[in-house]
Scaffold this motif. Structure first.
Motif, PDB file in Angstrom:
ATOM      1  N   GLU A  55       1.501  13.593   6.863  1.00 36.34           N
ATOM      2  CA  GLU A  55       0.759  14.932   6.629  1.00 36.34           C
ATOM      3  C   GLU A  55      -1.224  15.005   6.381  1.00 36.34           C
ATOM      4  OE1 GLU A  55       3.237  15.463   3.790  1.00 36.34           O
ATOM      5  OE2 GLU A  55       5.089  15.556   4.175  1.00 36.34           O
ATOM      6  N   SER A  56      -1.563  13.670   5.782  1.00 37.29           N
ATOM      7  CA  SER A  56      -2.943  14.187   5.175  1.00 37.29           C
ATOM      8  C   SER A  56      -3.404  13.978   6.426  1.00 37.29           C
ATOM      9  CB  SER A  56      -3.249  12.547   4.241  1.00 37.29           C
ATOM     10  OG  SER A  56      -2.945  11.311   5.571  1.00 37.29           O
ATOM     11  N   GLU A  57      -2.592  13.616   7.959  1.00 39.15           N
ATOM     12  CA  GLU A  57      -3.949  13.650   8.875  1.00 39.15           C
ATOM     13  C   GLU A  57      -3.835  14.547  10.238  1.00 39.15           C
ATOM     14  OE1 GLU A  57      -2.366  10.050  11.154  1.00 39.15           O
ATOM     15  OE2 GLU A  57      -3.072   8.786  10.064  1.00 39.15           O
ATOM     16  N   ILE A  71      11.154   2.417   2.775  1.00 40.76           N
ATOM     17  CA  ILE A  71      10.033   2.714   1.893  1.00 40.76           C
ATOM     18  C   ILE A  71       9.191   2.721   2.757  1.00 40.76           C
ATOM     19  CG2 ILE A  71       8.405   1.645   0.725  1.00 40.76           C
ATOM     20  CD1 ILE A  71      10.877   0.011  -0.562  1.00 40.76           C
ATOM     21  N   TRP A  72       9.417   2.144   3.433  1.00 33.47           N
ATOM     22  CA  TRP A  72       8.641   2.335   4.673  1.00 33.47           C
ATOM     23  C   TRP A  72       7.971   4.313   5.597  1.00 33.47           C
ATOM     24  CZ3 TRP A  72       8.106   4.401   9.642  1.00 33.47           C
ATOM     25  CH2 TRP A  72       7.358   4.118  10.974  1.00 33.47           C
ATOM     26  N   ARG A  73       9.355   4.597   5.086  1.00 37.85           N
ATOM     27  CA  ARG A  73       9.171   6.113   5.433  1.00 37.85           C
ATOM     28  C   ARG A  73       8.244   6.333   4.738  1.00 37.85           C
ATOM     29  NH1 ARG A  73      14.047   8.639   7.786  1.00 37.85           N
ATOM     30  NH2 ARG A  73      12.746  10.407   8.179  1.00 37.85           N
ATOM     31  N   ARG A  74       8.602   6.547   3.641  1.00 38.45           N
ATOM     32  CA  ARG A  74       8.134   7.879   2.464  1.00 38.45           C
ATOM     33  C   ARG A  74       6.046   7.565   2.684  1.00 38.45           C
ATOM     34  NH1 ARG A  74      10.013   6.867  -3.580  1.00 38.45           N
ATOM     35  NH2 ARG A  74      12.207   7.400  -2.243  1.00 38.45           N
ATOM     36  N   GLU A  75       5.912   6.019   2.681  1.00 39.01           N
ATOM     37  CA  GLU A  75       4.605   5.856   2.711  1.00 39.01           C
ATOM     38  C   GLU A  75       3.735   6.109   3.972  1.00 39.01           C
ATOM     39  OE1 GLU A  75       4.112   1.564   2.423  1.00 39.01           O
ATOM     40  OE2 GLU A  75       4.063   1.300  -0.197  1.00 39.01           O
TER      41      GLU A  75
END
Length: 320
Positions: free
Chosen positions: A292-294, A282-286
């Motif tokens: 990627e957005s940065e 869950i942590w990696r997915r978030e």
């Protein structure tokens, strides 16, 4: 006209000229037959002055208990069976017990009785009582008994006319063991019975005051409904008066205990591992989405075209 012994006319009339007149007297009824000249402005009035008298000559006073014209109306319930007014029937000395009104012809209204209907029926079912004696004619309301329903049900009884028996109530407190109206036990039930009326035994596997749950009796058996003991003994591993205590592990149980503990520890480790893996995923997915957005967006290069319409990198021309 006819007259009684007091010289009063049995029937009188005014403003009329009687020519000729015939009188027939029978039982103080005077029939006047006349030829009269009556104008539109002339009123003929007949007044009955014979009330209170009887007899052929209207000279006999009404007997006790009767009044009115020809003494044809019966008196009401006058006090002490006294004479009512022979003319209009009023009871001048008052009414008998259970009656009211100037003529003493009305019984007491519902819910009342006695002299002048001043007494109130108490605890009578539907407020129905004898207007003279006050006895409840339909019986008593719940919780009362007696001739006039003035007594509370004896201890141990309750309900309408005190016909129901109280349940298995405890008598540890002071006062009635059960409510005289509802039958609810005021101090709880004897051991082995359900609240509130204490008439039903505790359910299967329950016992004692308040119907507590039984201990661990031998399989297929239950405890005593009243004292909670297990007549057939306790199940394996349990002891005590009510089989409510479990036995600790002995040395003989060492291998089994170790095996059990090892199994439980393994289960706990597996569960914790699975939880940890889930949390990491869950942590990696978030955080991957945030990374990627940065990242900077690379500008797309626009190809160069010379004046002849050929691609060029600025130095050489490519013919396609």
């Amino acid at each position: 006209m006819a007259a009684n012994q007091d010289g009063q006319a049995c029937f009188a009339h005014s403003n009329a000229q009687l020519t000729p007149m015939v009188q027939i007297a029978t039982e103080c009824v005077v029939i006047v037959m006349a030829l009269m000249h009556v104008t539109s402005s002339t009123e003929v009035v007949y007044t009955d002055v014979s009330a209170g008298y009887t007899g052929r000559m209207c000279n006999e006073e009404c007997p006790v208990g009767w009044y009115g014209t020809n003494c044809s109306q019966e008196c009401g319930h006058c006090a002490n069976n006294s004479r009512c007014d022979p003319k209009i029937g009023i009871c001048s000395d008052g009414c008998q017990t259970g009656w009211e009104g100037v003529f003493c012809a009305q019984g007491c209204p519902k819910g009342f009785y006695g002299n002048k209907c001043l007494l109130e029926c108490t605890n009578c079912f539907e407020d129905e009582c004898n207007t003279v004696t006050g006895k409840c004619t339909l019986g008593c309301t719940a919780g009362f008994s007696g001739y006039q329903c003035a007594q509370v049900c004896p201890d141990g009884l309750f309900g309408i006319n005190c016909t129901d028996k109280c349940g298995k109530c405890s008598s540890e407190g002071q006062g009635r063991v059960c409510d005289a109206i509802s039958g609810k036990c005021n101090f709880g039930c004897l051991p082995g019975y359900k609240e509130n009326e204490c008439k039903e035994l505790c359910d299967y596997m329950y016992y004692g005051s308040g119907c507590k749950k039984c201990g661990v009796c031998k399989p297929g058996t239950t405890c005593d409904t009243f004292n909670g003991s297990c007549p057939e003994g306790c199940a394996d591993g349990w002891f005590g008066d009510y089989c409510e205590l479990s036995e600790p592990f002995s040395d003989e149980d060492g291998p089994q205990l170790a095996l059990f503990l090892g199994f439980m520890i393994s289960v706990v480790i597996i569960i914790m591992s699975l939880v940890t893996i889930c949390l990491v995923l869950i942590w990696r997915r978030e955080h991957l989405v945030e990374m990627e957005s940065e990242l900077p967006v690379k500008e797309k290069e626009t190809p160069l075209i010379d004046r002849n319409g050929y691609l060029s990198d600025g130095e050489e021309t490519f013919i396609i």
